[in-house]
Design an enzyme around this catalytic site. Structure first.
Site, PDB file in Angstrom:
ATOM      1  N   GLU A   1      11.437 -29.605 -45.171  1.00 22.61           N
ATOM      2  CA  GLU A   1      10.640 -28.431 -44.785  1.00 22.61           C
ATOM      3  C   GLU A   1      11.496 -27.476 -43.963  1.00 22.61           C
ATOM      4  O   GLU A   1      12.153 -27.888 -43.029  1.00 22.61           O
ATOM      5  CB  GLU A   1       9.416 -28.893 -43.976  1.00 22.61           C
ATOM      6  CG  GLU A   1       8.478 -27.775 -43.618  1.00 22.61           C
ATOM      7  CD  GLU A   1       8.168 -26.903 -44.819  1.00 22.61           C
ATOM      8  OE1 GLU A   1       7.608 -27.407 -45.818  1.00 22.61           O
ATOM      9  OE2 GLU A   1       8.505 -25.700 -44.784  1.00 22.61           O
ATOM     10  N   PHE A   2      11.442 -26.183 -44.337  1.00 17.10           N
ATOM     11  CA  PHE A   2      12.265 -25.182 -43.653  1.00 17.10           C
ATOM     12  C   PHE A   2      11.461 -24.259 -42.741  1.00 17.10           C
ATOM     13  O   PHE A   2      12.002 -23.278 -42.221  1.00 17.10           O
ATOM     14  CB  PHE A   2      13.042 -24.348 -44.681  1.00 17.10           C
ATOM     15  CG  PHE A   2      14.072 -25.161 -45.432  1.00 17.10           C
ATOM     16  CD1 PHE A   2      15.306 -25.439 -44.870  1.00 17.10           C
ATOM     17  CD2 PHE A   2      13.786 -25.671 -46.694  1.00 17.10           C
ATOM     18  CE1 PHE A   2      16.259 -26.196 -45.552  1.00 17.10           C
ATOM     19  CE2 PHE A   2      14.729 -26.434 -47.386  1.00 17.10           C
ATOM     20  CZ  PHE A   2      15.963 -26.696 -46.814  1.00 17.10           C
TER      21      PHE A   2
ATOM     22  N   GLU B   1       8.657 -22.830 -36.292  1.00 12.59           N
ATOM     23  CA  GLU B   1       7.423 -22.741 -35.520  1.00 12.59           C
ATOM     24  C   GLU B   1       7.216 -21.291 -35.065  1.00 12.59           C
ATOM     25  O   GLU B   1       8.171 -20.553 -34.827  1.00 12.59           O
ATOM     26  CB  GLU B   1       7.472 -23.693 -34.326  1.00 12.59           C
ATOM     27  CG  GLU B   1       7.376 -25.138 -34.794  1.00 12.59           C
ATOM     28  CD  GLU B   1       7.480 -26.150 -33.665  1.00 12.59           C
ATOM     29  OE1 GLU B   1       7.102 -25.847 -32.526  1.00 12.59           O
ATOM     30  OE2 GLU B   1       7.964 -27.266 -33.951  1.00 12.59           O
TER      31      GLU B   1
ATOM     32  N   LYS C   1      19.177 -29.933 -45.635  1.00 12.39           N
ATOM     33  CA  LYS C   1      18.315 -29.661 -44.481  1.00 12.39           C
ATOM     34  C   LYS C   1      19.129 -29.721 -43.182  1.00 12.39           C
ATOM     35  O   LYS C   1      19.054 -28.830 -42.331  1.00 12.39           O
ATOM     36  CB  LYS C   1      17.163 -30.668 -44.455  1.00 12.39           C
ATOM     37  CG  LYS C   1      16.269 -30.554 -43.263  1.00 12.39           C
ATOM     38  CD  LYS C   1      15.505 -29.243 -43.216  1.00 12.39           C
ATOM     39  CE  LYS C   1      15.062 -28.920 -41.821  1.00 12.39           C
ATOM     40  NZ  LYS C   1      14.394 -27.654 -41.689  1.00 12.39           N
TER      41      LYS C   1
ATOM     42  N   CYS D   1      14.210 -29.482 -33.411  1.00 15.64           N
ATOM     43  CA  CYS D   1      15.055 -29.724 -34.599  1.00 15.64           C
ATOM     44  C   CYS D   1      16.553 -29.541 -34.392  1.00 15.64           C
ATOM     45  O   CYS D   1      17.327 -30.437 -34.729  1.00 15.64           O
ATOM     46  CB  CYS D   1      14.599 -28.818 -35.727  1.00 15.64           C
ATOM     47  SG  CYS D   1      12.945 -29.220 -36.300  1.00 15.64           S
TER      48      CYS D   1
END
Ligand code: NAD
Ligand code: UDX
Length: 474
Positions: A175-176, A179, A230, A286
């Site tokens: 998932e890229f 937030e 990723k 992340c």
């Protein structure tokens, strides 16, 4: 139903999805899938009952995460084809496709501590899928994982298959989303990446995204390229931030202005203008963990030079955070003991309530260590979270000479009453246009503004009488 029948149904179309992990990724991602694919039943499950209760709350202000646009998506899909539950086994058994979206933080103990990803949650939920699944199940890695983790997942699932009426295919689908812009990122992704070698499973997952993502944006790779892409994307993004922050320090020393430098270099189409905003160092759950994981993997494969190249990105980031905290102390006559300092923003970036690895934590801890009394304002972060992050409950003690204290302020102006300095840490929109005359009037003099994001109206603050330091401004 015999395995083969369920398998061919899975080929035709996915009807039921289970997502394990109702966090910052699982919640929004599944909400958008359910919204865009009304014929698919989506159940998001989590061990954390309080989190699931919050996702089910009728009062949308009680949702466990703050994300612009999320409430509207939930209002359309929740209760229709989007469900939040703690019954993990049941949701797995019913699903044709299971997304693993659990946390993968940095290990704190044992081999690889401080660098490698802690895969205990991935292993636990994979074992649960292996035990509870029925028929054919496509298992999708949504969590960010070290390259070749799919091998482990396949091994656990294969062991469960022996002699049982069940089968599995494993895909990687990192998932890229970022937030604060998650809903827009999910609805209009630059690309969707799917790694795997099972064509039927690849098609089934691609078909879900094709409900709203153009086919040309759906990239297919082998499993290992997908997993590694990723980590690489996050490393490249973080590297840009460390690069511009390193130049910001040089700008401050030489009279250059990092905003002008960023504009000049960002106009080169080969460099591009995004992710060149100098600040207090990157935060978030992340970047740091994913680069450290990359460093660990490089070391594991004997690539010491590559490991130290990426390690430097993290070191520069740590240095930037520390340098700002120390600069504040130095400008305040080398002591902040007993001084009130207003801290505007605690989230790691605007438009989220997430504080994981927020630069505010390190800056606040350094100032508390020096005996400062912090008045913290943030429009979305809960004081309980700040207590956990700072490892001390709220409480100001202006007479303290041992350790600092902190309290929550209801507005930026109230945070500044009696303060010697105000530090802008998060780029919340409301900090762009503060009333510097009013703020200056309530502060102790000389009054300082430390703008770590270069977003405040520095000219207005100067005109009001403030001393101003802005990141990257010489
Ligand atoms: P999170 O901590 O917000 O959510 C993870 C959830 O998984 C928690 O609620 C936890 O209770 C649950 N969980 C853990 N083990 C479980 C189990 N065995 N059964 C059921 N539930 C379980 O984490 P997140 O921010 O959503 O990140 C999840 C993954 O996505 C991580 O690998 C992260 O690196 C990756 N990722 C995160 C972001 C982001 O912006 N946060 C973006 C892209 C990728
Ligand atoms: C990041 C990646 O962008 C996303 O693709 C991935 O899926 C998860 O990790 P996130 O951490 O949510 O997303 O936010 P991001 O916008 O990347 O910001 C990370 C940190 O870098 C924040 O602290 C932000 O303030 C900082 N940042 C970002 C800068 O300091 N300067 C910039 O120019 C951009």
């Amino acid at each position: 139903m015999p395995v083969t029948d369920k398998y061919f149904m899975a080929l035709a179309a996915v009807r039921k999805i289970c997502c394990i992990g109702a966090g910052y990724v699982g919640g929004p991602t599944m909400a958008v899938i359910a919204d865009r694919c009304p014929e698919i039943e989506v159940t998001v499950v989590d061990l954390n009952a309080a989190r699931i209760a919050a996702w089910n709350s009728l009062d949308l202000a009680q949702l466990p995460i703050y994300e612009p646009g999320l409430d509207a998506v939930l209002q359309r899909a929740r209760g229709r084809n989007l469900h939040f539950s703690t019954d993990v086994d049941q949701a797995i058994a019913a699903a044709d496709m299971v997304f693993l979206s659990v946390n993968t933080p940095t290990k704190t103990r044992g081999v690889g501590a401080g660098q490698a990803s802690d895969l205990r949650w991935i292993e636990a939920c994979t074992r649960q899928v292996a035990a509870a699944a029925k028929g054919h199940t496509i298992v999708v890695e949504k969590s960010t994982l070290p390259v070749r983790t799919a091998e482990t997942i396949q091994a656990i699932l294969a062991a469960a298959q022996v002699g049982e009426d069940k089968s599995f295919a494993v895909l990687s689908n990192p998932e890229f989303l970022a937030e604060g812009t998650a809903i827009n990122d999910l609805e209009n992704p630059d690309r969707v990446l799917i790694g795997g070698n099972d064509a039927a499973a690849l098609n089934a997952l691609a078909e879900i995204y094709e409900h709203w993502v153009p086919t040309v944006k759906i990239l297919r790779t082998n499993l290992w390229s997908s997993e590694l892409s990723k980590l690489t994307a996050n490393a490249f993004l973080a590297q840009r931030i460390s690069s511009i922050n390193s130049i910001a320090a040089l700008c401050e020393a030489t009279g250059a202005d990092v905003k002008e430098v960023a504009k000049a270099i960002g106009s080169d189409s080969r460099i591009g203008n995004r992710f060149l905003q100098s600040g207090p160092g990157y935060g978030g759950s992340c970047f740091q963990k994913d680069i450290l994981n990359l460093v660990y993997l490089c070391g594991y494969y004997g690539l010491a030079e590559v490991a130290s190249y990426w390690q430097q990105v993290v070191q520069l980031n740590n240095w930037q955070q520390q340098r700002i905290a120390r600069l504040v102390v130095q400008k305040l006559f080398n002591t902040v003991n007993g001084k009130r300092i207003a801290m505007l923003g605690f989230a790691f970036k605007a438009n989220t309530n997430d504080t994981r690895e927020s630069p505010a934590i390190r800056i606040a801890k350094e100032l508390l260590e020096e005996g400062a009394q912090l008045a913290i304002h943030d429009p979305k972060v809960n004081p309980d979270q700040i207590s956990k992050d700072l490892a001390q409950p709220p409480g100001l003690d202006m007479a303290a000479d041992v350790h600092g204290g902190w309290s929550m302020a209801p507005s930026p102006l109230e945070a500044c009453i009696g303060a010697d300095a105000v530090i802008v840490v998060t780029e919340w929109q409301q900090y762009f246009h503060l009333d510097w005359q009013a703020i200056y009037a309530v502060m102790r003099k000389p009054a300082w503004l430390f703008d770590t994001r270069a977003i405040a109206d520095g000219k207005a603050a100067l005109a009001a009488g403030m001393q101003v330091w802005t990141v990257g401004e010489g």
